[in-house]
Design an enzyme around this catalytic site. Structure first.
Site, PDB file in Angstrom:
ATOM      1  N   GLY A  63     -69.076 -14.525 -22.196  1.00  0.00           N
ATOM      2  CA  GLY A  63     -70.114 -14.377 -21.176  1.00  0.00           C
ATOM      3  C   GLY A  63     -71.507 -14.372 -21.765  1.00  0.00           C
ATOM      4  O   GLY A  63     -72.505 -14.587 -21.074  1.00  0.00           O
ATOM      5  N   LYS A 102     -74.915 -14.745 -30.156  1.00  0.00           N
ATOM      6  CA  LYS A 102     -74.575 -13.717 -29.173  1.00  0.00           C
ATOM      7  C   LYS A 102     -75.865 -13.264 -28.497  1.00  0.00           C
ATOM      8  O   LYS A 102     -76.775 -12.775 -29.166  1.00  0.00           O
ATOM      9  CB  LYS A 102     -73.876 -12.531 -29.846  1.00  0.00           C
ATOM     10  CG  LYS A 102     -73.419 -11.469 -28.848  1.00  0.00           C
ATOM     11  CD  LYS A 102     -72.449 -10.508 -29.485  1.00  0.00           C
ATOM     12  CE  LYS A 102     -72.039  -9.405 -28.528  1.00  0.00           C
ATOM     13  NZ  LYS A 102     -71.109  -8.462 -29.171  1.00  0.00           N
ATOM     14  N   GLY A 116     -75.971 -12.662 -19.799  1.00  0.00           N
ATOM     15  CA  GLY A 116     -75.751 -13.434 -21.015  1.00  0.00           C
ATOM     16  C   GLY A 116     -76.639 -13.026 -22.177  1.00  0.00           C
ATOM     17  O   GLY A 116     -76.655 -13.674 -23.225  1.00  0.00           O
ATOM     18  N   ARG A 169     -59.208 -15.167 -29.973  1.00  0.00           N
ATOM     19  CA  ARG A 169     -58.687 -13.823 -29.736  1.00  0.00           C
ATOM     20  C   ARG A 169     -57.280 -13.889 -29.150  1.00  0.00           C
ATOM     21  O   ARG A 169     -56.855 -14.948 -28.662  1.00  0.00           O
ATOM     22  CB  ARG A 169     -59.570 -13.113 -28.679  1.00  0.00           C
ATOM     23  CG  ARG A 169     -61.015 -13.038 -29.053  1.00  0.00           C
ATOM     24  CD  ARG A 169     -61.928 -13.576 -27.959  1.00  0.00           C
ATOM     25  NE  ARG A 169     -63.264 -13.836 -28.508  1.00  0.00           N
ATOM     26  CZ  ARG A 169     -64.180 -12.903 -28.654  1.00  0.00           C
ATOM     27  NH1 ARG A 169     -63.951 -11.694 -28.214  1.00  0.00           N
ATOM     28  NH2 ARG A 169     -65.339 -13.182 -29.209  1.00  0.00           N
ATOM     29  N   ASP A 191     -58.937  -8.903 -25.499  1.00  0.00           N
ATOM     30  CA  ASP A 191     -59.944  -9.957 -25.703  1.00  0.00           C
ATOM     31  C   ASP A 191     -60.834  -9.634 -26.896  1.00  0.00           C
ATOM     32  O   ASP A 191     -61.660 -10.461 -27.285  1.00  0.00           O
ATOM     33  CB  ASP A 191     -60.790 -10.151 -24.439  1.00  0.00           C
ATOM     34  CG  ASP A 191     -61.384  -8.851 -23.932  1.00  0.00           C
ATOM     35  OD1 ASP A 191     -60.609  -7.937 -23.590  1.00  0.00           O
ATOM     36  OD2 ASP A 191     -62.618  -8.738 -23.886  1.00  0.00           O
ATOM     37  N   ASN A 192     -60.684  -8.450 -27.475  1.00  0.00           N
ATOM     38  CA  ASN A 192     -61.455  -8.092 -28.659  1.00  0.00           C
ATOM     39  C   ASN A 192     -60.571  -8.018 -29.901  1.00  0.00           C
ATOM     40  O   ASN A 192     -60.921  -7.388 -30.891  1.00  0.00           O
ATOM     41  CB  ASN A 192     -62.166  -6.754 -28.447  1.00  0.00           C
ATOM     42  CG  ASN A 192     -63.290  -6.853 -27.425  1.00  0.00           C
ATOM     43  OD1 ASN A 192     -63.802  -7.949 -27.162  1.00  0.00           O
ATOM     44  ND2 ASN A 192     -63.673  -5.745 -26.843  1.00  0.00           N
TER      45      ASN A 192
HETATM   46  P1  AMP Z   1     -66.994  -6.769 -24.279  1.00  0.00           P
HETATM   47  O1  AMP Z   1     -66.664  -5.455 -23.666  1.00  0.00           O
HETATM   48  O2  AMP Z   1     -68.324  -6.814 -24.979  1.00  0.00           O
HETATM   49  O3  AMP Z   1     -65.897  -7.297 -25.137  1.00  0.00           O
HETATM   50  O4  AMP Z   1     -67.177  -7.797 -23.076  1.00  0.00           O
HETATM   51  C1  AMP Z   1     -66.193  -8.067 -22.125  1.00  0.00           C
HETATM   52  C2  AMP Z   1     -66.550  -9.298 -21.343  1.00  0.00           C
HETATM   53  O5  AMP Z   1     -67.813  -9.125 -20.687  1.00  0.00           O
HETATM   54  C3  AMP Z   1     -66.677 -10.560 -22.173  1.00  0.00           C
HETATM   55  O6  AMP Z   1     -66.174 -11.615 -21.400  1.00  0.00           O
HETATM   56  C4  AMP Z   1     -68.169 -10.663 -22.371  1.00  0.00           C
HETATM   57  O7  AMP Z   1     -68.576 -11.988 -22.633  1.00  0.00           O
HETATM   58  C5  AMP Z   1     -68.706 -10.177 -21.041  1.00  0.00           C
HETATM   59  N1  AMP Z   1     -70.082  -9.641 -21.130  1.00  0.00           N
HETATM   60  C6  AMP Z   1     -70.500  -8.505 -21.728  1.00  0.00           C
HETATM   61  N2  AMP Z   1     -71.828  -8.360 -21.599  1.00  0.00           N
HETATM   62  C7  AMP Z   1     -72.301  -9.428 -20.919  1.00  0.00           C
HETATM   63  C8  AMP Z   1     -73.593  -9.864 -20.474  1.00  0.00           C
HETATM   64  N3  AMP Z   1     -74.701  -9.156 -20.708  1.00  0.00           N
HETATM   65  N4  AMP Z   1     -73.662 -11.022 -19.799  1.00  0.00           N
HETATM   66  C9  AMP Z   1     -72.570 -11.750 -19.541  1.00  0.00           C
HETATM   67  N5  AMP Z   1     -71.333 -11.406 -19.934  1.00  0.00           N
HETATM   68  C10 AMP Z   1     -71.177 -10.258 -20.606  1.00  0.00           C
HETATM   69 MG    MG Z   2     -65.552  -8.803 -26.192  1.00  0.00          MG
END
Ligand code: AMP
Ligand code: MG
Length: 527
Positions: free
Chosen positions: A112, A133, A146, A210, A278-279
């Site tokens: 995202g 990122k 994003g 992942r 996903d991580n």
């Molecule tokens: P995370 O918890 O950082 O692993 O994120 C989980 C999901 O949320 C992933 O698909 C990320 O790409 C998305 N995500 C986190 N923060 C943002 C953001 N600010 N804008 C768009 N997508 C986000």
């Molecule tokens: Mg993530």
């Protein structure tokens, strides 16, 4: 990555011909718009970085750049790592993946706010995915912007590099760029949203694939794509696995790598904080640095993630079990590719033994045993129990253990000796527990057949003396937000030799003020 690259061979980031093997191998959604959407049938979607106001280079990883053969960046390069331009050979994309978040199926997630620009070739066999990122929305941004804020970008930049120097498998960070834009965040999730400076990190890894990439294809029943991704991943990243039925040996390798990663995290006291599937890197790397923390006081129940507080699913002491749960999700995703899943299930069930073998071997090094004997395991278990009871600062405790005089055998003296590692005076139960552990330990150490120097060397190599504590990161961030990089630079230097005694200005307990302060002990996912 140990090849020495001569300075005459160094290439300029913006002039390098990037490879796009992933993009060329798979179908992607090449529509050039960022409308949030599901992308069935596709493994990625084209996503061009959205330009920023004024990219300013805040940090550059000289050593990583040298290893990859990258010249120091000029303004053209900063425009790339700041997300303002791409070069002709790049095909920017966001990967499509799914995941289990906090134990629940979350469906399609995807990058995202991460955009892969291309693959930087070091040698014919070795290339690295270059990923921004915080470079703006992608079709997987859902309701997000994003973007990433400076605070979380500094954390990822420093911590991923720090983990590398600690010897923990990890993605790396090449650069940190301030964008000049402001980003709105509700840092505490309490309705007090505020603007914060934006930033972009360039992350580098052989692959950011992942578990969730495989789960996505299985959930959509895209078995042809699933088979293709599996074959591609094995060919490219696990070339040693050959023959007809490669999925089982490959899954076994992932089980072993993931167990090794958990052992490394425990060795240095790292808590990831968001171990969603996903991580979880398919290469066994630490990936997606969010609300992570090192342990200060030893507490297996500690989770730095405020979102994780009710269940403490991702607490320090649960990480190895969650890894098993996550491997189960990956196994489920791979199952449709097999006629019979008995071997897959058996490989998954081997995780426990593999993990504990690695764990006890690691602990034997950490406490300086000459070799691991079966009867040492209760001693190692006693370490774990006693540390949980006494809750000393983990890092300082093990440093003191290295220097422990072998004739220190009375309770008061031991209590005094370990005082620099304590956040509170010991009660009787704690003091007795510590004494009993040390008496047992000292007896065992005296039975070592190898030399004292050998023991000390092993302990020094396995116990970091410098760790990037959250309160230090917090202070460095406050400085950087005001334009003062003094602490940031000092941490950047210290983290490169975390096992040395050169940085003892940081060798202290977490200060009292930091114990409850958000950002210094607990963190939200807002980043
Ligand atoms: P995370 O918890 O950082 O692993 O994120 C989980 C999901 O949320 C992933 O698909 C990320 O790409 C998305 N995500 C986190 N923060 C943002 C953001 N600010 N804008 C768009 N997508 C986000
Ligand atoms: Mg993530």
């Amino acid at each position: 990555m140990n090849r020495i690259i001569l300075s005459s061979e160094m290439e300029k980031l913006s002039s390098k011909t990037f490879k796009n093997e992933f993009v060329n191998a798979f179908d992607g959604d090449r529509e050039d718009n960022m409308r949030p959407r599901q992308t069935p049938g596709f493994l990625y979607a084209r996503a061009v970085p959205t330009p920023v106001k004024k990219p300013v280079l805040l940090a550059w990883s000289e050593e990583l750049a040298a290893q990859l053969g990258i010249q120091d960046p000029d303004s053209e390069d900063v425009n790339i790592i700041g997300g303002n331009t791409i070069s002709a050979s790049m095909f920017p994309y966001a990967a499509c993946y799914a995941g289990h978040q906090f134990g629940n199926w979350a469906g399609q997630l995807g990058d995202g706010r991460a955009i892969t620009l291309g693959e930087w070739e070091v040698t014919a066999e070795l290339s690295y995915e270059f990923q921004l990122k915080g470079a703006g929305p992608t079709p997987y941004s859902r309701r997000g912007d994003g973007r990433a804020v400076l605070r979380s970008s500094i954390r990822e930049y420093l911590m991923s590099e720090a983990m590398f120097y600690l010897g923990v498998p990890t993605t790396r960070a090449l650069s940190l760029v301030g964008t000049g834009d402001q980003v709105m965040r509700d840092m505490f999730y309490d309705g007090r949203a505020a603007y914060e400076p934006g930033a972009i990190v360039m992350r580098v890894a052989p692959s950011f694939l992942r578990f969730g990439n495989f789960e996505m294809l299985a959930a959509r029943q895209e078995l042809e794509n699933l088979q293709k991704l599996t074959d591609w991943t094995i060919n490219k990243f696990f070339p040693e696995i050959k023959g007809e039925n490669r999925i089982i040996p490959w899954f076994k390798t992932i089980v072993a790598q993931t167990a090794a990663l958990m052992t490394s995290w425990i060795r240095v006291g790292f808590v990831h904080g968001v171990m969603n599937t996903d991580n979880m890197s398919i290469l066994g790397l630490t990936i997606d640095y969010g609300p992570f923390s090192f342990l200060d006081a030893y507490d297996p129940d500690f989770t730095p993630n405020t979102t994780d507080l009710p269940g403490r699913r991702y607490a320090f002491g649960r990480q190895h079990t969650i890894a098993y749960w996550n491997l189960g999700c990956l196994a489920s995703a791979l199952a449709p590719l097999l006629d019979n899943t008995d071997e897959l299930v058996a490989a998954l069930e081997d995780y426990r033994d593999i993990y504990y073998a690695k764990y006890y071997a690691m602990m034997a090094d950490k406490i300086g045993l000459d070799q691991l004997r079966e009867e040492d395991k209760p001693l190692i278990d006693l370490f774990e129990q006693t540390l949980t009871t006494v809750q000393p600062d983990m890092t300082i405790f093990y440093q003191l253990l290295i220097d422990l005089p072998l004739d220190l055998d009375n309770e008061v003296a031991l209590n005094t000796y370990f005082k620099p590692a304590l956040y509170a005076a010991l009660n009787t139960e704690q003091s007795t527990a510590l004494y009993q552990l040390m008496i047992t330990y000292l007896q065992r150490i005296k039975n070592n057949t190898s030399s004292a120097e050998n023991r000390l060397e092993r302990m020094r190599a396995n116990n970091p003396r410098f760790i990037l504590r959250n309160y230090l990161l917090h202070q460095a961030i406050e400085g950087m937000e005001k334009g003062d990089d003094t602490l940031f630079e000092a941490l950047k230097t210290a983290m490169r030799t975390p096992y040395s005694r050169e940085h003892d200005q940081f060798f202290t307990l977490r200060p009292e003020w930091a114990s409850e302060q958000p950002g210094s002990s607990t963190l939200s996912c807002s980043s």
